[in-house]
Design a protein around this motif. Sequence first.
Motif, short mmCIF file in Angstrom:
data_model
loop_
_atom_site.label_atom_id
_atom_site.label_comp_id
_atom_site.label_asym_id
_atom_site.label_seq_id
_atom_site.Cartn_x
_atom_site.Cartn_y
_atom_site.Cartn_z
N VAL A 110 9.27 7.07 4.65
CA VAL A 110 10.45 8.01 4.59
C VAL A 110 10.13 9.52 4.38
O VAL A 110 9.22 9.66 3.64
N LEU A 111 10.54 10.44 5.19
CA LEU A 111 10.14 11.87 5.00
C LEU A 111 11.22 12.51 4.04
O LEU A 111 12.58 12.49 4.11
N CYS A 112 10.74 12.79 2.79
CA CYS A 112 11.54 13.23 1.76
C CYS A 112 11.35 15.11 1.75
O CYS A 112 10.08 15.23 1.56
N THR A 113 12.48 15.59 1.70
CA THR A 113 12.14 17.14 1.39
C THR A 113 13.09 17.75 0.41
O THR A 113 14.22 17.13 0.34
N ALA A 114 12.79 18.77 -0.02
CA ALA A 114 13.78 19.44 -0.94
C ALA A 114 13.87 20.99 -0.52
O ALA A 114 13.10 21.59 -0.05
N GLU A 167 1.00 -1.31 -0.05
CA GLU A 167 0.17 -0.03 -0.01
C GLU A 167 0.85 1.17 -0.12
O GLU A 167 1.76 1.45 0.92
N LEU A 168 0.75 2.16 -0.83
CA LEU A 168 1.55 3.39 -0.96
C LEU A 168 0.66 4.44 -0.43
O LEU A 168 -0.67 4.64 -0.53
N ILE A 181 6.47 9.66 2.47
CA ILE A 181 6.06 8.50 1.58
C ILE A 181 6.07 7.14 2.25
O ILE A 181 6.88 6.77 3.18
N GLU A 182 4.83 6.32 2.12
CA GLU A 182 5.02 5.08 2.95
C GLU A 182 4.64 3.93 1.92
O GLU A 182 3.92 3.87 0.98
#
Lengths: 231, 231, 231, 231, 231, 231
Positions: free
Chosen positions: F37-41, F13-14, F30-31
């Motif tokens: 995971v916590l992704c940042t820019a 499951e996304l 995102i899971e």
Amino acid sequence: MRKNNRKNNELRELKITENFTTNAMSSILIEYGNTKVLCTASIENKVPLFLKGQNRGWLTAEYQMLPTATEKRTKRESQQGKQSGRTVEIQRLIGRSLRAALDFELLGEKTITIDCDVLQADGGTRTASITGGYLALEKAIEKLLETKELEKNPLKSKIAAVSVGKVNGEVLLDLDYSEDSIAEVDMNIIMNNKNEFIEIQGTGEGKTFVYKDLLDFIEISKNAFDLLFLL
Amino acid sequence: MRKNNRKNNELRELKITENFTTNAMSSILIEYGNTKVLCTASIENKVPLFLKGQNRGWLTAEYQMLPTATEKRTKRESQQGKQSGRTVEIQRLIGRSLRAALDFELLGEKTITIDCDVLQADGGTRTASITGGYLALEKAIEKLLETKELEKNPLKSKIAAVSVGKVNGEVLLDLDYSEDSIAEVDMNIIMNNKNEFIEIQGTGEGKTFVYKDLLDFIEISKNAFDLLFLL
Amino acid sequence: MRKNNRKNNELRELKITENFTTNAMSSILIEYGNTKVLCTASIENKVPLFLKGQNRGWLTAEYQMLPTATEKRTKRESQQGKQSGRTVEIQRLIGRSLRAALDFELLGEKTITIDCDVLQADGGTRTASITGGYLALEKAIEKLLETKELEKNPLKSKIAAVSVGKVNGEVLLDLDYSEDSIAEVDMNIIMNNKNEFIEIQGTGEGKTFVYKDLLDFIEISKNAFDLLFLL
Amino acid sequence: MRKNNRKNNELRELKITENFTTNAMSSILIEYGNTKVLCTASIENKVPLFLKGQNRGWLTAEYQMLPTATEKRTKRESQQGKQSGRTVEIQRLIGRSLRAALDFELLGEKTITIDCDVLQADGGTRTASITGGYLALEKAIEKLLETKELEKNPLKSKIAAVSVGKVNGEVLLDLDYSEDSIAEVDMNIIMNNKNEFIEIQGTGEGKTFVYKDLLDFIEISKNAFDLLFLL
Amino acid sequence: MRKNNRKNNELRELKITENFTTNAMSSILIEYGNTKVLCTASIENKVPLFLKGQNRGWLTAEYQMLPTATEKRTKRESQQGKQSGRTVEIQRLIGRSLRAALDFELLGEKTITIDCDVLQADGGTRTASITGGYLALEKAIEKLLETKELEKNPLKSKIAAVSVGKVNGEVLLDLDYSEDSIAEVDMNIIMNNKNEFIEIQGTGEGKTFVYKDLLDFIEISKNAFDLLFLL
Amino acid sequence: MRKNNRKNNELRELKITENFTTNAMSSILIEYGNTKVLCTASIENKVPLFLKGQNRGWLTAEYQMLPTATEKRTKRESQQGKQSGRTVEIQRLIGRSLRAALDFELLGEKTITIDCDVLQADGGTRTASITGGYLALEKAIEKLLETKELEKNPLKSKIAAVSVGKVNGEVLLDLDYSEDSIAEVDMNIIMNNKNEFIEIQGTGEGKTFVYKDLLDFIEISKNAFDLLFLL
């Protein structure tokens, strides 16, 4: 003319203060003129890994300058994350020199750490560290003998060190910073009180020296050692 | 009974030696009983990156204990490759406290570094460092005014620090190590000579304290500050 | 009896391979018997911060042993996060020695880096590094003169190094590892081809030596230098 | 006027999410307004060296901000090769504070690690870490009691923390970043639910505060603790 | 046209020198054209902590480039205080690849360390390291079997590696640095002599590749592996 | 049977949560099942030294696992003083993969940093980081276009990643930790939405795979990419 009318073969004023600090096994504040080094000896009842189980002891030395020991503040090594090359080189020299004083089988499974902390630097900090470090070692051994932690005295000889150099063509004993910084050659001589050499390090740092210089350096150091072994 | 019949609200013997070392801009050897800290001030005509171009100065502090300052030798931080958490915490406290003494616009684009090197530790090294560090700062500012490197005095107030604590239910001033190591509570109070607080840090380290304790701690510190501001 | 019936004053077989690698400005694989050191010289058109704007150049040296250069694999320093004390001490010696070969004003604002990587160690790696490092330096200077990047030759003299020592009471030249590990005294002598000393380092490592030993060490090194300066 | 019409003695909206992550023994995502800290507790059946063989446990805390927790990205400490002074100071405070909650003899030879990872920072991350860290500790202890890994509850009291400060002359509870960055004084108060202080840290960071401020700070924190101990 | 009229599916000249150094258990100097890597194998009779007591062995690899292996000198990692990301990535690849060659139960509680030191780099250092590292491993195992330190041969298969890539639309085998630096895609293929893949790593580094490229890469590598397994 | 009756070619499951944190330019939680995971820019208007003055931008990635992201707590890298080899390898992969999405000339002299912080790990953290990192990148570019900090869209394609593997002889998509830890082979496939490969990494970690496996891995990933490019 040298400062204070010092003669070429004359040591700066030497001052030894015992027990300037009291938490280590022994503590010597040694001054060669304006150079002040606090030398202490600490004992642990264990040895490094490479000596385990051999019934032998060890001696190691650490050297450090306080940031404001020098005219221009130097960065603190603990903040830089490592010791400088100069520090590493010096503390290895101190350790090798003082290990020559000891019979490690008589010492037994003990490690002696000699800490040399330079409070003020005016040339000759490595030789002051060795001479002061030896005195701290001697006091520590005395205490271990008194308290019967040692049965026999493991000291084989006394150790002392002087620097000699050549400035404007003249051979000088015990250079201060103003002399050292313009010296053509600089030699550290470490001896014991049996007239034996422990270590000799002579360097031109970009300049050179000849055979006769070497003999002169050794000659001029003789009186100094006589005096240093009275300490 | 405290050592030397010291009263609960009595400081240990204080001793200030100026110019124990001479290469820094100023140098103070401060002793609170057996605690000995060498505090020096150095000046550079530049500021950290984050202050560039703002016509403001900065003050930073560094703290270190010599390995044999403590009863059991502690490892040299430069050999460990980093400063301990305790060292970091203390030098941040010293820096914050002494920054409260200065008007950084009057100081101009200069950085003052206060080095506090503990030669011997017997409790209260952080408060001795702050008090001694302030005195080194004051001397350095005096010299900058004399040499006209500063036009106006940037000092806003004097700063000093004491530790207070509670041992066996009694509120004590200026704990030595034997008291500190069994204290229920320990508080560092940093004040200026206008009766204002700079920083208060009280910790039970596993124990706790109540409102009345807090008021008692502040009360007992009062005479000490009167005395410290005479230094 | 020494290995291969070597005489006391005889060097091990010397072998010089030029251009073993080709990316540096020059590359020398030097072998003193089983000791193999790859020495290269690299040039950058800039100088360290402390020399900026003085129209002078600099030379620095780096030394490293491959992990399997020794009989027992040694840990890789890049994984340990720092260079060992031994490495630091040796690379400082190489740098000081080779700086004595150069007129830095003629070199101009260039930095020469001498890399000495020990592929195999069988005693005398520091003296092989200095002798090989000098040869790499010489080749690099030749190329800079050919390409007109240098107008005048900044080399003041040739440099070479040998180790001497005392084993079972006999003075020996160029000790291999089996001799070095039981030597009573060990001395590294660095000279130029004008019969001048660049650096002398003699150490008993726990043992001692006397005046006559020192003179013997210098005497036995003479023929070796004659030979090394033919390289 | 404070954001969202918050009153001077009002906490920001508090939000507790249990089991936001599930691999640790317990996990609490605590939010004080926009400040978000993930607090977890982990247990190991061993103790640090200095506690070996004493039948006592230990608690340690680690604190870290994600690089993008702050408005301007901060550098990742693992890339810098060390923790910042601020991080070290904060995690030592969290550890000391939470150790006050535990009877380490009842805990036995276990080490509890409280990890406080700041996902988003808007002021008060250290107080959120302590309050959230305590809740993670409480949950972990509950599980250890359920699974009979602990026989008796080692918790002595609940712990919580709030920040108070003075902005434009007004005493405010629970400062957000916009308030904190202009505060004249800033105090962190850590208490247990028996109305005892665990730790007090008040700092003017270049400014000062007076006795009355100190009393006001403690007064305004009271309601907050009543609320926090209901969590 | 490729250098030396090399065909697209042709390896550069391969050269294997055994026992270039002799202190490790085995030593292979491998050359793929101008790429020169010294690969050695060392054995210790112990295993990492995570494998203790399992009667299984381990293999680990370390990779390093000498500073002057590259056209422009790269900084020495031991002076930087850490290995570069590129180094770490490559040595993990070498280790994983060579572990596929071994039955660790047959090896028993031994750790094999493969050191790959790049003396000169001209593209393909990681594939040369794997192929050369395997050969060093094979020789070391042979010696352990001869000396009866191993009873049964733990080698399950031979391992070798090649790089393939696409340059200006053409699929090329074994890229040198001049090709690699302009390649659109670059793939490292590691296989055993049973026609099985150990690892495949294909990267466009900013570019991309399609399914057909992947099949072409594998196709062109076939003859190379036939040749490499004859080594 | 896979957990939750998942089919072999089915993703877990996304779940995508935008703006879970708000200080970075963009933030994506995102899971992939239990992997979070916590992704940042983040954007800076400068480029690394090696790109200065070329009117080109750059993208770099950093990866980290929180200590309690894993079942057994892992040590904090900032306390170890360096990033682990695994971390370094993964963040280099993320950076390379996402650089393939950008036209750096259109980006101009900007550096984008993608931070991937793993809050919970259940297999596939590197593929989740790449997919989530791309989404954060896309959002950040959208904002830069909205605010006219960018004139033209520098995105060349969408990027996503999946892991595939072989467990007990069956080819599976998107392995969770329980599958990954017993997988015979494990491959990460990174593609763009033009059906091109960005990077392929397949490893047997001690095991091997054959040509048909490779084709199967690519085949089974196809549906996943169709789905991921709808995000």
